[in-house]
Design an enzyme around this catalytic site. Structure first.
Site, short mmCIF file in Angstrom:
data_model
loop_
_atom_site.label_atom_id
_atom_site.label_comp_id
_atom_site.label_asym_id
_atom_site.label_seq_id
_atom_site.Cartn_x
_atom_site.Cartn_y
_atom_site.Cartn_z
N CYS A 252 53.59 -5.71 63.14
CA CYS A 252 52.94 -5.13 62.18
C CYS A 252 51.89 -4.86 61.33
O CYS A 252 50.63 -5.70 61.29
CB CYS A 252 53.46 -3.42 61.61
N HIS A 337 56.23 -3.20 67.78
CA HIS A 337 57.34 -4.20 66.82
C HIS A 337 58.65 -4.42 68.34
O HIS A 337 59.45 -3.55 68.66
CB HIS A 337 58.35 -2.21 66.98
N GLU A 339 61.25 -5.68 67.26
CA GLU A 339 62.30 -5.12 66.51
C GLU A 339 63.33 -4.12 67.63
O GLU A 339 64.37 -3.05 67.27
CB GLU A 339 62.94 -5.44 65.36
N1 LIG Z 1 54.46 0.47 61.17
C1 LIG Z 1 53.45 -0.62 60.80
O1 LIG Z 1 53.70 -1.73 60.63
C2 LIG Z 1 52.12 0.04 60.22
C3 LIG Z 1 51.05 -0.50 60.06
C4 LIG Z 1 49.84 -0.02 59.10
N2 LIG Z 1 49.91 0.82 57.98
C5 LIG Z 1 49.29 1.29 60.05
O2 LIG Z 1 49.53 2.30 60.48
O3 LIG Z 1 48.94 0.65 61.05
#
Ligand SMILES: NC(=O)CC[C@H](N)C(=O)O
Length: 366
Positions: A252, A337, A339
């Site tokens: 992410c 994600h 995880e």
């Molecule tokens: N869950 C995250 O790592 C989000 C990554 C980044 N802050 C976004 O909103 O795209």
């Protein structure tokens, strides 16, 4: 029941009932379409600076429990739902949603038409809002502040200040992993520990030389809040780590920062991807997985330098870049994600892929 309200930057006002703490909070308003997993959403540091509207109408029906937190505290600025269940039923429940939000000082709003709010955010894009309970009506000044609000210093706010070591939970230790905490969800660490890794969670701004001299076998770049482009120091640090030849796996925000460090660009999405049913195609295996997602920015796939890396995953709904693979170093990252917590566990194979890279670096399976 005390009343509570949400005033959006476009002037739309929702009236509902207060859940959790009383008060007022300014944030970016986003929505999550997951049916379950509200405890993991509340404690995902990636939501720092955001108030989350859950589109599933009944929230809190299985309560919360001590084990399922994804970080040390509740990071959302506010929580919005159709119906807050006041009588949870679950043998693992040790507190209700209302009790938890009160204990964390989080303002909650229930009883509004969350479908209408979601449609506004989908059509006009995510926007700022002020969530407030009766008696905390916003002043003109607060409304102006709300309209000007931007999530800044996000990683600096959520990262840990001191390293912490977590031993493997497997029979034998195979690798030592440096996990850079940009706002890490605990299950990233659990997945690595379960695969024979001792995991050292490091503050986001740890110097590259301290990582490279730490005797680690691989580097994990965590998820986290805010605009990836504001993390200029971390992006420079990654440029050094990439040259080391160490296996690197990014998730992410970690994916976005790695992409920025190899010259790709990111953009803010209209309303982002936040939920647990987003289809992503793994191009190398020609296979589509249902993934857990929470992001409001995306890497522009067309800006990934084809001499350095390739786009490895795409989102089937909107063709956005969901992963990249370095062509000359053992490095891969995904936007979604793997995880989960919450979400379907089908993509946990990526952790095995990271273990295999560390095995290979050591001359074969350990
Ligand atoms: N869950 C995250 O790592 C989000 C990554 C980044 N802050 C976004 O909103 O795209």
């Amino acid at each position: 029941m005390k009343k509570a309200y949400l005033l959006l930057a476009d002037g739309t006002l929702f009236e509902g009932v207060s859940v959790g703490a009383e008060g007022a909070s300014i944030a970016e308003i986003v929505f999550n379409t997951g049916m379950a997993g509200y405890q993991e959403v509340l404690t995902d540091p990636s939501y720092y600076g955001q108030s989350v509207c859950m589109t599933y109408p009944l929230i809190g029906n299985y309560g919360l429990n001590a084990e399922d937190f994804e970080s040390r505290k509740c990071w959302v600025s506010g929580f919005i739902m159709r119906e807050a269940c006041a009588y949870p039923s679950n043998w693992r429940c040790d507190r209700s949603l209302d009790e938890y939000l009160k204990s964390e000082g989080i303002v909650g709003l229930a009883g509004i038409d969350t479908r209408r709010l979601t449609r506004i955010l989908r059509n006009s894009g995510v926007m700022n809002g002020i969530l407030y309970s009766e008696g905390y009506e916003p002043t003109k000044q607060q409304i102006a502040e709300m309209k000007a609000y931007k999530v800044t210093n996000a990683v600096k706010t959520v990262t840990i200040s001191e390293p912490k070591v977590y031993p493997t939970t497997a029979e034998t230790q195979k690798h030592r992993v440096a996990l850079l905490d940009f706002g890490v969800k605990r299950n990233i660490r659990r997945e690595l520990c379960a695969r024979g890794c001792e995991v050292t969670v490091l503050p986001a701004y740890t110097k590259p030389e301290d990582i490279l001299n730490g005797g680690y076998d691989g580097i994990m770049l965590s998820n986290g809040p805010g605009d990836p482009q504001e993390n200029t120091e971390i992006i420079e640090n990654l440029k050094v780590l990439i040259k080391s030849g160490m296996p690197i796996f990014g998730i992410c925000l970690g994916h976005q920062l790695l992409a920025l460090s190899i010259g790709a660009q990111t953009k803010k999405m209209t309303f982002g991807h936040r939920g647990v049913n987003h289809p992503v195609k793994d191009l190398a295996h020609d296979r589509t997985y249902i993934t857990s997602q929470n992001h409001g920015y995306a890497v522009l796939g067309e800006t990934v330098n084809p001499d350095i890396a390739r786009v490895s995953h795409i989102n089937i709904n909107d063709n956005t870049c969901e992963g990249i693979e370095h062509l000359h170093a053992p490095i891969f990252t995904v936007q979604y994600h793997p995880e989960v917590k919450p979400g379907p566990e089908d993509t946990a194979y990526l952790f095995d892929q990271f273990i295999a890279l560390m095995d290979e670096k050591k001359g074969g399976a350990q």
